[in-house]
Design a protein around this motif. Structure first.
Motif, mmCIF file in Angstrom:
data_model
loop_
_atom_site.group_PDB
_atom_site.id
_atom_site.type_symbol
_atom_site.label_atom_id
_atom_site.label_comp_id
_atom_site.label_asym_id
_atom_site.label_seq_id
_atom_site.Cartn_x
_atom_site.Cartn_y
_atom_site.Cartn_z
ATOM 1 N N CYS A 98 47.272 41.730 30.866
ATOM 2 C CA CYS A 98 45.983 42.323 30.549
ATOM 3 C C CYS A 98 44.919 41.481 31.250
ATOM 4 C CB CYS A 98 45.805 42.295 29.032
ATOM 5 S SG CYS A 98 44.174 42.689 28.431
ATOM 6 N N ALA A 99 43.872 42.135 31.770
ATOM 7 C CA ALA A 99 42.816 41.411 32.461
ATOM 8 C C ALA A 99 41.470 42.098 32.236
ATOM 9 C CB ALA A 99 43.122 41.317 33.953
ATOM 10 N N ALA A 100 40.401 41.316 32.413
ATOM 11 C CA ALA A 100 39.057 41.856 32.206
ATOM 12 C C ALA A 100 38.112 41.304 33.262
ATOM 13 C CB ALA A 100 38.554 41.485 30.809
ATOM 14 N N ARG A 101 37.123 42.108 33.614
ATOM 15 C CA ARG A 101 36.102 41.664 34.565
ATOM 16 C C ARG A 101 34.771 42.289 34.180
ATOM 17 N NH1 ARG A 101 34.486 45.691 38.039
ATOM 18 N NH2 ARG A 101 35.897 47.455 38.313
ATOM 19 N N ARG A 102 33.697 41.631 34.577
ATOM 20 C CA ARG A 102 32.381 42.229 34.428
ATOM 21 C C ARG A 102 32.297 43.417 35.366
ATOM 22 N NH1 ARG A 102 27.645 37.809 34.488
ATOM 23 N NH2 ARG A 102 26.712 39.634 35.468
ATOM 24 N N ILE A 103 31.601 44.441 34.959
ATOM 25 C CA ILE A 103 31.588 45.657 35.764
ATOM 26 C C ILE A 103 30.799 45.485 37.055
ATOM 27 C CG2 ILE A 103 31.962 47.180 33.808
ATOM 28 C CD1 ILE A 103 28.950 47.760 33.804
ATOM 29 N N ASP A 104 30.004 44.392 37.166
ATOM 30 C CA ASP A 104 29.252 44.159 38.397
ATOM 31 C C ASP A 104 29.971 43.166 39.307
ATOM 32 O OD1 ASP A 104 26.762 41.717 37.230
ATOM 33 O OD2 ASP A 104 28.881 41.999 36.723
ATOM 34 N N ARG A 105 31.192 42.826 38.964
ATOM 35 C CA ARG A 105 31.982 41.902 39.787
ATOM 36 C C ARG A 105 33.329 42.529 40.111
ATOM 37 N NH1 ARG A 105 30.897 36.167 36.547
ATOM 38 N NH2 ARG A 105 28.651 36.066 36.978
ATOM 39 N N PRO A 106 33.813 42.330 41.334
ATOM 40 C CA PRO A 106 35.085 42.962 41.726
ATOM 41 C C PRO A 106 36.317 42.222 41.221
ATOM 42 C CG PRO A 106 34.175 41.737 43.551
ATOM 43 C CD PRO A 106 33.140 41.670 42.459
ATOM 44 N N GLU A 107 36.180 40.925 40.957
ATOM 45 C CA GLU A 107 37.347 40.131 40.605
ATOM 46 C C GLU A 107 37.573 40.117 39.092
ATOM 47 O OE1 GLU A 107 38.269 39.431 44.420
ATOM 48 O OE2 GLU A 107 39.413 38.730 42.684
ATOM 49 N N TYR A 108 38.853 40.209 38.706
ATOM 50 C CA TYR A 108 39.201 40.061 37.303
ATOM 51 C C TYR A 108 39.164 38.577 36.949
ATOM 52 C CZ TYR A 108 40.285 44.935 36.670
ATOM 53 O OH TYR A 108 40.180 46.295 36.551
ATOM 54 N N GLU A 109 38.348 38.265 35.973
ATOM 55 C CA GLU A 109 38.071 36.875 35.644
ATOM 56 C C GLU A 109 38.947 36.341 34.522
ATOM 57 O OE1 GLU A 109 34.010 36.390 34.573
ATOM 58 O OE2 GLU A 109 34.157 34.210 34.277
ATOM 59 N N TYR A 110 39.287 37.194 33.586
ATOM 60 C CA TYR A 110 40.020 36.752 32.404
ATOM 61 C C TYR A 110 41.386 37.427 32.365
ATOM 62 C CZ TYR A 110 35.353 35.314 31.039
ATOM 63 O OH TYR A 110 34.115 34.733 31.011
ATOM 64 N N TRP A 111 42.393 36.624 32.042
ATOM 65 C CA TRP A 111 43.777 37.099 32.058
ATOM 66 C C TRP A 111 44.517 36.669 30.797
ATOM 67 C CZ3 TRP A 111 45.829 39.978 36.080
ATOM 68 C CH2 TRP A 111 45.016 40.095 37.213
ATOM 69 N N GLY A 112 45.443 37.510 30.377
ATOM 70 C CA GLY A 112 46.341 37.132 29.305
ATOM 71 C C GLY A 112 47.553 36.407 29.854
ATOM 72 N N GLN A 113 48.451 36.031 28.956
ATOM 73 C CA GLN A 113 49.625 35.257 29.353
ATOM 74 C C GLN A 113 50.786 36.152 29.777
ATOM 75 O OE1 GLN A 113 48.927 36.070 26.292
ATOM 76 N NE2 GLN A 113 50.890 36.813 25.485
ATOM 77 N N GLY A 114 50.694 37.414 29.499
ATOM 78 C CA GLY A 114 51.712 38.366 29.925
ATOM 79 C C GLY A 114 52.726 38.681 28.848
#
Length: 121
Positions: A98-114
């Motif tokens: 699972c991952a999350a990013r700010r909608i104004d940034r292209p890169e996913y910044e936050y990630w889960g451990q899987g």
């Protein structure tokens, strides 16, 4: 403290279903784009499905279209990102993130451990 915690993986047979869940907290993730990625052994990580904060602009990789469905539930302090996976195939075997990013940034910044998904034939 930012936390993305996945659950729901497991060992299933081809044709079975699984439902993955990700609990995201520590940011206003209700306004973030979120998605599911996966990485199979010996392969690069690939994007599986994404959804913007308002449920629009949903994207699915061609390999999962019609079989997987991404959804989210925005609670007060936690966002629950889910993915219903139907008609699973052995090629769906991977660790799902699972991952999350700010909608104004292209890169996913936050990630889960899987969470690991194994589909046997």
């Amino acid at each position: 403290q930012v936390q993305l915690v996945e659950s729901g993986g497991g060992l299933v047979q081809a044709g079975d279903s699984l439902r993955l869940s990700c609990a995201a907290s520590g940011r206003t993730f209700s306004t973030y784009a979120m998605g599911w990625f996966r990485q199979a052994p010996g392969k690069e990580r690939e994007l599986v499905a994404t959804e913007r904060w308002n449920g629009q602009n949903t994207y699915y990789a061609d390999s999962v279209k019609g079989r997987f469905t991404i959804s989210r539930e925005n609670a007060r302090n936690t966002v629950y990102l889910q993915m219903q996976m139907n008609s699973l195939k052995p090629e769906d075997t991977a660790v799902y993130f699972c991952a999350a990013r700010r909608i104004d940034r292209p890169e996913y910044e936050y990630w889960g451990q899987g969470t690991a998904v194994t589909v046997s034939s």
